[in-house]
Design a protein around this motif. Structure first.
Motif, mmCIF file in Angstrom:
data_model
loop_
_atom_site.group_PDB
_atom_site.id
_atom_site.type_symbol
_atom_site.label_atom_id
_atom_site.label_comp_id
_atom_site.label_asym_id
_atom_site.label_seq_id
_atom_site.Cartn_x
_atom_site.Cartn_y
_atom_site.Cartn_z
ATOM 1 N N THR A 62 0.863 -1.177 0.000
ATOM 2 C CA THR A 62 0.000 0.000 0.000
ATOM 3 C C THR A 62 0.900 1.227 0.000
ATOM 4 O OG1 THR A 62 -0.128 0.400 2.385
ATOM 5 C CG2 THR A 62 -1.662 -1.233 1.462
ATOM 6 N N ASP A 87 -7.106 -8.356 0.581
ATOM 7 C CA ASP A 87 -6.929 -7.254 -0.369
ATOM 8 C C ASP A 87 -5.918 -6.239 0.159
ATOM 9 O OD1 ASP A 87 -8.837 -8.360 -2.074
ATOM 10 O OD2 ASP A 87 -10.472 -7.339 -1.050
ATOM 11 N N ILE A 90 -5.034 -2.918 -1.877
ATOM 12 C CA ILE A 90 -5.933 -1.786 -2.066
ATOM 13 C C ILE A 90 -6.428 -1.201 -0.743
ATOM 14 C CG2 ILE A 90 -6.686 -2.585 -4.333
ATOM 15 C CD1 ILE A 90 -9.209 -3.639 -3.073
ATOM 16 N N GLU A 92 -5.800 1.072 2.419
ATOM 17 C CA GLU A 92 -4.919 2.215 2.646
ATOM 18 C C GLU A 92 -3.831 1.880 3.668
ATOM 19 O OE1 GLU A 92 -3.026 5.683 2.284
ATOM 20 O OE2 GLU A 92 -4.611 4.873 1.008
ATOM 21 N N ASP A 237 1.622 5.196 -9.188
ATOM 22 C CA ASP A 237 1.232 5.929 -7.982
ATOM 23 C C ASP A 237 1.692 7.378 -8.111
ATOM 24 O OD1 ASP A 237 0.515 6.712 -5.377
ATOM 25 O OD2 ASP A 237 0.982 4.734 -4.593
ATOM 26 N N GLY A 240 -0.609 10.094 -5.362
ATOM 27 C CA GLY A 240 -0.808 9.811 -3.944
ATOM 28 C C GLY A 240 -0.503 11.019 -3.076
ATOM 29 N N ARG A 384 3.194 -2.322 -4.185
ATOM 30 C CA ARG A 384 1.816 -2.611 -4.600
ATOM 31 C C ARG A 384 1.803 -3.682 -5.690
ATOM 32 N NH1 ARG A 384 -0.727 2.478 -6.559
ATOM 33 N NH2 ARG A 384 -2.095 0.955 -7.562
ATOM 34 N N SER A 403 -1.909 -1.765 -13.133
ATOM 35 C CA SER A 403 -2.761 -2.361 -12.113
ATOM 36 C C SER A 403 -4.188 -2.504 -12.606
ATOM 37 C CB SER A 403 -2.750 -1.501 -10.851
ATOM 38 O OG SER A 403 -3.740 -1.933 -9.940
ATOM 39 N N GLU A 405 -6.554 -3.123 -10.619
ATOM 40 C CA GLU A 405 -7.372 -2.614 -9.514
ATOM 41 C C GLU A 405 -7.585 -1.110 -9.625
ATOM 42 O OE1 GLU A 405 -8.842 -4.438 -7.323
ATOM 43 O OE2 GLU A 405 -7.844 -6.373 -7.591
ATOM 44 N N THR A 406 -6.518 -0.387 -9.980
ATOM 45 C CA THR A 406 -6.580 1.079 -9.994
ATOM 46 C C THR A 406 -6.488 1.677 -11.385
ATOM 47 O OG1 THR A 406 -4.186 1.229 -9.680
ATOM 48 C CG2 THR A 406 -5.568 1.175 -7.692
ATOM 49 N N ASN A 407 -6.217 0.816 -12.396
ATOM 50 C CA ASN A 407 -6.080 1.275 -13.779
ATOM 51 C C ASN A 407 -4.968 2.312 -13.919
ATOM 52 O OD1 ASN A 407 -6.847 1.027 -16.491
ATOM 53 N ND2 ASN A 407 -8.127 2.864 -16.383
ATOM 54 N N THR A 408 -3.898 2.100 -13.166
ATOM 55 C CA THR A 408 -2.726 2.976 -13.231
ATOM 56 C C THR A 408 -1.495 2.131 -13.510
ATOM 57 O OG1 THR A 408 -2.336 2.781 -10.847
ATOM 58 C CG2 THR A 408 -3.700 4.636 -11.606
#
Length: 468
Positions: A62, A87, A90, A92, A237, A240, A384, A403, A405-408
């Protein structure tokens, strides 16, 4: 008990003062070649001990890299087997250490040490409770204002309910140091102690008190060779909390100011560590005490166009690691590869304490004894589900993923020659002559991921176009 008897017992099995800072990157110590930052106390520990200059964090799943890094330091186990939490990538904050894992202070306590904690834990309260039999000014938060620190007194029940938390206004570094000094001065037990001092400096907000706040003039601060106004691609990231601490694109003057404030925090921390050293000397037990200094991770502060630690460049994954005391060679700067999971086994080895069977880190004591040149051929690190890294000490491969999960993130690799380019300014991955090096490192990274229980071990290390 008379202090001469305490000294005798400590000589047989040394006292330990284990100091861990927050956000102190590996090279930001004057003894390591940084000619701007002033760190006379840490420099003296380097001169009279051994600095492990090539120590890397295992990483985190994270943005709050602090918690998993501290879990790795205190368990000697990769995060995939040391921590629990559904998880984890994802969430925090994923901070819970498995209840069946034995921690460094817990192990030291079982070996006859009195264990006492001060400052930041940032992992779960249950793991803390089974590790320490005393403590003071304890915080379980990731960060706070340095003059508004939420703390607990030591709770024998281990519960630490919210209603028992209170605010301390003394600057955090001075607050934690003062109670550490009091512990040393008042210690009368007939057994050695393991004192764990966990600072929240130099983590932001970087608001060092005077005269440290004015110690560095931003106009005199040199920009690092790898300063960039913007990072050239999406690391996974880019937006952030840490990255929002400075404007985009990065401004040279603003970054110089951030570095000046960062160095002010480090110099203030250094002076406070000096108070701990002086207390040990005044007690007559300095020479019989093992002092360990490290950090949970590094920090970019403008390098590569980044501000935080959510990346796998050297400024973020390489940490200071200094040992000083019985069994430690004097005046040695060791460049053998090490991981932060190796810290616990090394402390145990220097204290003659048996490790739990589940510990996976490797003691650096054979290096200190001159028996071998190194304990690891490679080290790796994770961030991550978007970054993985491996280095053999010279060559370094960083693999970036996108990712789901975050589409980044970006599907690509970077290759650096750390021997000729320690600031990681020249990506050599596109040069055909380096194809063999890339394939070797990719194979070693894949093996390391599998051996570590990495959640991405089934994903290809190389992007399909990397060697085209």
């Amino acid at each position: 008990m008379k202090e001469k008897n305490l000294k005798k017992l400590s000589a047989e099995r040394p006292n330990v003062v284990f100091i861990i800072a927050d956000d102190h990157r590996g090279e930001a110590i004057r003894a390591f070649g940084d000619e701007t930052v002033q760190t006379p106390v840490l420099d003296s520990l380097v001169a009279s001990g051994t600095a492990c200059r090539n120590t890397h964090i295992f990483g985190g799943l994270t943005g709050a890299v602090c918690a998993p890094s501290r879990a790795c330091v205190n368990t000697g186990i990769p995060i995939f087997r040391a921590m629990i939490g559904k998880d984890m990538m994802i969430r925090e904050h994923s901070s819970v250490i498995r209840p069946d894992v034995r921690l460094m202070p817990q192990t030291m306590q079982g070996a006859g040490y009195l264990t006492h904690a001060i400052g930041k834990w940032h992992n779960d309260k249950a793991s803390f409770a089974r590790s320490f039999e005393g403590g003071d000014k304890l915080t379980f938060h990731g960060m706070s204002e340095h003059t508004k620190v939420p703390v607990y007194d030591y709770d024998l029940t281990g519960a630490y309910p919210k209603e028992q938390e209170y605010i301390e206004r003394t600057f955090s570094t001075e607050l934690f140091t003062s109670v550490a000094v009091e512990f040393i001065e008042d210690y009368r037990e007939d057994r050695p102690f393991f004192l764990y001092v966990a600072y929240t400096a130099p983590h932001d907000p970087r608001t060092a008190p005077e005269p440290y706040a004015s110690m560095y003039d931003k106009s005199d601060i040199p920009l690092p060779p790898n300063f960039m106004r913007e990072h050239p691609f999406d690391t996974g990231d880019m937006a952030g909390r840490d990255e929002k601490l400075a404007r985009w694109p990065r401004d040279e003057g603003e970054i110089r100011e951030h570095i000046a404030d960062y160095y002010a925090m480090i110099s203030h921390l250094d002076a406070q560590i000096g108070r701990v050293v002086e207390a040990l000397k005044a007690k007559g037990i300095y020479e019989d005490t093992l002092i360990v200094y490290t950090a949970d991770h590094g920090l970019a502060v403008g390098q590569h166009g980044l501000m935080g630690k959510q990346n796998l460049y050297e400024h973020s994954v390489r940490i200071p690691l200094i040992f000083r005391g019985p069994g430690v060679p004097e005046g040695k700067q060791e460049h053998a590869l090490a991981s932060n999971i190796d810290i616990f086994p090394t402390v145990a080895g220097l204290c003659g304490v048996d490790l739990p069977e589940e510990t996976e880190g490797i003691s650096l004591c054979p290096i200190f004894a001159g028996e071998i040149d190194g304990v690891r051929g490679i080290v790796g690190s994770v961030y991550r589900d978007v970054q993985r890294m491996v280095t053999d000490g010279r060559w370094k491969l960083i693999r970036y993923y996108r990712s789901p999960e975050t589409n980044t993130g970006t599907e690509r690799i970077q290759l650096f020659d750390l021997r000729s380019d320690p600031w990681e300014t020249q990506d050599l991955s596109a040069e055909p002559a380096n194809a063999g090096i890339i394939e070797r490192l990719a194979s070693e990274l894949a093996s390391w991921m599998q051996a570590s229980g990495d959640i991405l071990q089934d994903k290809p290390v190389l992007p399909v176009t990397s060697l085209a």
